[in-house]
Design a protein around this motif. Structure first.
Motif, PDB file in Angstrom:
ATOM      1  N   HIS A  86      -8.185  -2.098   7.597  1.00 47.84           N
ATOM      2  CA  HIS A  86      -7.188  -2.735   6.731  1.00 47.84           C
ATOM      3  C   HIS A  86      -5.881  -3.012   7.468  1.00 47.84           C
ATOM      4  N   VAL A  87      -5.353  -2.013   8.160  1.00 44.80           N
ATOM      5  CA  VAL A  87      -4.048  -2.178   8.804  1.00 44.80           C
ATOM      6  C   VAL A  87      -4.099  -3.211   9.935  1.00 44.80           C
ATOM      7  N   PRO A  88      -5.037  -3.122  10.885  1.00 45.47           N
ATOM      8  CA  PRO A  88      -5.024  -4.123  11.958  1.00 45.47           C
ATOM      9  C   PRO A  88      -5.267  -5.541  11.470  1.00 45.47           C
ATOM     10  N   ILE A  89      -6.167  -5.722  10.503  1.00 43.96           N
ATOM     11  CA  ILE A  89      -6.438  -7.084  10.029  1.00 43.96           C
ATOM     12  C   ILE A  89      -5.259  -7.614   9.222  1.00 43.96           C
ATOM     13  N   ALA A 107      -3.905   1.575   3.570  1.00 46.20           N
ATOM     14  CA  ALA A 107      -3.769   2.204   4.891  1.00 46.20           C
ATOM     15  C   ALA A 107      -4.164   3.664   4.781  1.00 46.20           C
ATOM     16  N   GLY A 108      -4.196   4.328   5.928  1.00 47.82           N
ATOM     17  CA  GLY A 108      -4.489   5.754   5.942  1.00 47.82           C
ATOM     18  C   GLY A 108      -3.273   6.624   5.717  1.00 47.82           C
ATOM     19  N   THR A 109      -2.075   6.063   5.925  1.00 48.10           N
ATOM     20  CA  THR A 109      -0.833   6.815   5.749  1.00 48.10           C
ATOM     21  C   THR A 109       0.196   5.954   5.038  1.00 48.10           C
ATOM     22  N   ALA A 110       1.131   6.635   4.371  1.00 46.89           N
ATOM     23  CA  ALA A 110       2.222   5.925   3.717  1.00 46.89           C
ATOM     24  C   ALA A 110       3.096   5.202   4.727  1.00 46.89           C
ATOM     25  N   ALA A 111       3.267   5.794   5.914  1.00 44.90           N
ATOM     26  CA  ALA A 111       4.090   5.157   6.943  1.00 44.90           C
ATOM     27  C   ALA A 111       3.505   3.812   7.355  1.00 44.90           C
ATOM     28  N   ARG A 114       4.150   1.252   4.662  1.00 45.19           N
ATOM     29  CA  ARG A 114       5.542   0.768   4.656  1.00 45.19           C
ATOM     30  C   ARG A 114       5.816  -0.151   5.841  1.00 45.19           C
ATOM     31  N   GLU A 115       5.153   0.088   6.960  1.00 47.57           N
ATOM     32  CA  GLU A 115       5.294  -0.824   8.092  1.00 47.57           C
ATOM     33  C   GLU A 115       4.733  -2.202   7.739  1.00 47.57           C
ATOM     34  N   LEU A 116       3.594  -2.233   7.060  1.00 43.11           N
ATOM     35  CA  LEU A 116       3.036  -3.513   6.622  1.00 43.11           C
ATOM     36  C   LEU A 116       3.969  -4.188   5.626  1.00 43.11           C
ATOM     37  N   ALA A 117       4.517  -3.406   4.692  1.00 50.30           N
ATOM     38  CA  ALA A 117       5.440  -3.972   3.707  1.00 50.30           C
ATOM     39  C   ALA A 117       6.661  -4.581   4.390  1.00 50.30           C
ATOM     40  N   ALA A 118       7.171  -3.893   5.409  1.00 50.29           N
ATOM     41  CA  ALA A 118       8.341  -4.399   6.131  1.00 50.29           C
ATOM     42  C   ALA A 118       8.007  -5.692   6.864  1.00 50.29           C
ATOM     43  N   LEU A 119       6.804  -5.759   7.442  1.00 51.60           N
ATOM     44  CA  LEU A 119       6.393  -6.971   8.143  1.00 51.60           C
ATOM     45  C   LEU A 119       6.282  -8.139   7.168  1.00 51.60           C
ATOM     46  N   ALA A 339       1.830   1.097  -3.334  1.00 55.26           N
ATOM     47  CA  ALA A 339       0.680   1.717  -2.679  1.00 55.26           C
ATOM     48  C   ALA A 339       1.125   2.826  -1.734  1.00 55.26           C
ATOM     49  N   ALA A 340       2.268   2.652  -1.068  1.00 55.31           N
ATOM     50  CA  ALA A 340       2.786   3.696  -0.180  1.00 55.31           C
ATOM     51  C   ALA A 340       3.154   4.943  -0.962  1.00 55.31           C
ATOM     52  N   ALA A 341       3.714   4.775  -2.156  1.00 59.02           N
ATOM     53  CA  ALA A 341       4.054   5.941  -2.977  1.00 59.02           C
ATOM     54  C   ALA A 341       2.796   6.721  -3.358  1.00 59.02           C
ATOM     55  N   ALA A 342       1.712   6.007  -3.650  1.00 63.20           N
ATOM     56  CA  ALA A 342       0.452   6.697  -3.938  1.00 63.20           C
ATOM     57  C   ALA A 342      -0.075   7.402  -2.695  1.00 63.20           C
TER      58      ALA A 342
END
Length: 361
Positions: A86-89, A107-111, A114-119, A339-342
């Motif tokens: 999910h994250v790389p694609i 993603a596997g982590t909230a971090a 959030r990186e995807l959200a920022a992008l 999703a990051a909060a979850a």
């Protein structure tokens, strides 16, 4: 973008396994304003399966990378591939300039989420997460009861997503490799935690118990999560493949009444059987015999309370909202920040189960 001119938004769907073939492709194809243009799968059998349902005009690509140079041919990328991809694609799709929908967990982590959200925010692109069970019939019904104050102040929310599968099925979802992001905590747990946070707000602390029960299983198949919300509500969430007697899907206890509901929303089963939204039968409707009950002072199984009509389930509403967000600037139905909060809760639950502690957030 094509949809801005009134013609359908063209969707590239990455993955045609369970998530892609059962959920995403049928819902995309049934949504006004969207058209399923390209499916990414190199599997000839899956290509034939998709072509048989969606017609000879459906295009295919062997890898997600084949899509990035086609910015003028596609308007949305939907990622329904295995969790670890999910994250790389999603990162590659956003960098290529595409709005993106990602199946849960994002993603596997909230971090990472959030990186995807920022992008996405940096690029001015939609990034939405497919938390389809916000549109389950029982959840929509419960949302209405809570909003209308039918239960009074909710004190305890019990949610169960239980199955009886004494033999592991195998595959990446049951892999013990942490890189696969498998196990029920991240699979079904993503749903029940998201629902709890939507209903009752942020988590203050998390306690969890997580076990591997079945011989040959390699990752958690029986997990319990307790959330204390900042609102004071306590959520008790159960996800299991080892439940010989299934409990109620929801038991919600408030200061005035409770709501108890058995059985699963019918939409997944209908999609698996080939039924489609917009067909001859009403979508997402269950028989009156499965309605939950609202009342106080007596078990619903002995006639306590009144039947509560179940609101029809509405998975098609998710992609309708995505289309409206892209065409008209309507709200993103499920943001990556939500999703990051979850994922904060899921990570805390994993730590709690491993260390035997309550984790404060």
């Amino acid at each position: 973008m094509t949809g801005m001119t009134g013609t359908p938004l063209r969707v590239g769907l990455v993955g045609y396994g369970l998530a892609g073939s059962v959920f995403h492709a049928p819902l995309i194809a049934s949504t006004e304003g969207l058209t399923l243009d390209t499916v990414v799968t190199s599997n000839p059998e899956r290509q034939e399966q998709a072509r048989a349902e969606f017609g000879d005009g459906l295009r295919f690509a062997a890898t997600p990378d084949d899509l990035w140079a086609r910015a003028d041919e596609l308007d949305l990328i939907v990622i329904a591939s295995p969790n670890k991809t999910h994250v790389p694609i999603a990162t590659a799709a956003l960098k290529a300039g595409f709005p993106v929908v990602v199946d849960k967990p994002i993603a596997g982590t909230a971090a990472e989420a959030r990186e995807l959200a920022a992008l996405a925010d940096e690029r001015g692109l939609l990034l939405s997460v497919f938390q389809n069970r916000r549109w389950d019939n029982d959840f929509l019904t419960l949302q209405g009861l809570v909003a209308e104050g039918e239960l009074g102040d909710v004190w305890r929310f019990e949610s169960r997503f239980e199955r009886w599968r004494p033999q592991p099925k195998g595959g990446w979802r049951e892999s013990g490799d942490p890189a696969e992001i498998g196990g029920l905590l991240y699979d079904l747990g993503s749903h029940v935690v998201d629902q709890a946070l939507v209903l009752f707000g942020p988590a203050a602390s998390v306690y969890a118990e997580s076990d591997i029960r079945r011989p040959g299983a390699a990752t958690d198949d029986d997990t319990f999560i307790a959330i204390t919300h900042t609102s004071g509500v306590r959520s008790h969430l159960y996800v299991s493949a080892t439940t010989a007697q299934l409990g109620p899907r929801f038991r919600v206890l408030g200061s005035q009444a409770g709501y108890v509901k058995y059985g699963l929303d019918p939409q997944e089963a209908d999609l698996r059987e080939g039924k489609r939204p917009g067909g001859a039968s009403p979508w997402g409707v269950e028989p009156q015999s499965l309605w939950g009950r609202v009342g106080s002072g007596e078990s619903p199984l002995t006639g306590g309370g009144r039947p509560q009509p179940t609101v029809p389930g509405a998975y098609p509403a998710y992609y309708a909202a995505v289309a409206a967000a892209l065409r008209d600037g309507a709200p993103n139905p499920v943001t990556a920040h939500e999703a990051a909060a979850a994922l904060d809760v899921l990570e805390a639950a994993r730590r709690s189960a491993h260390e035997g502690v309550v984790v404060s957030l």
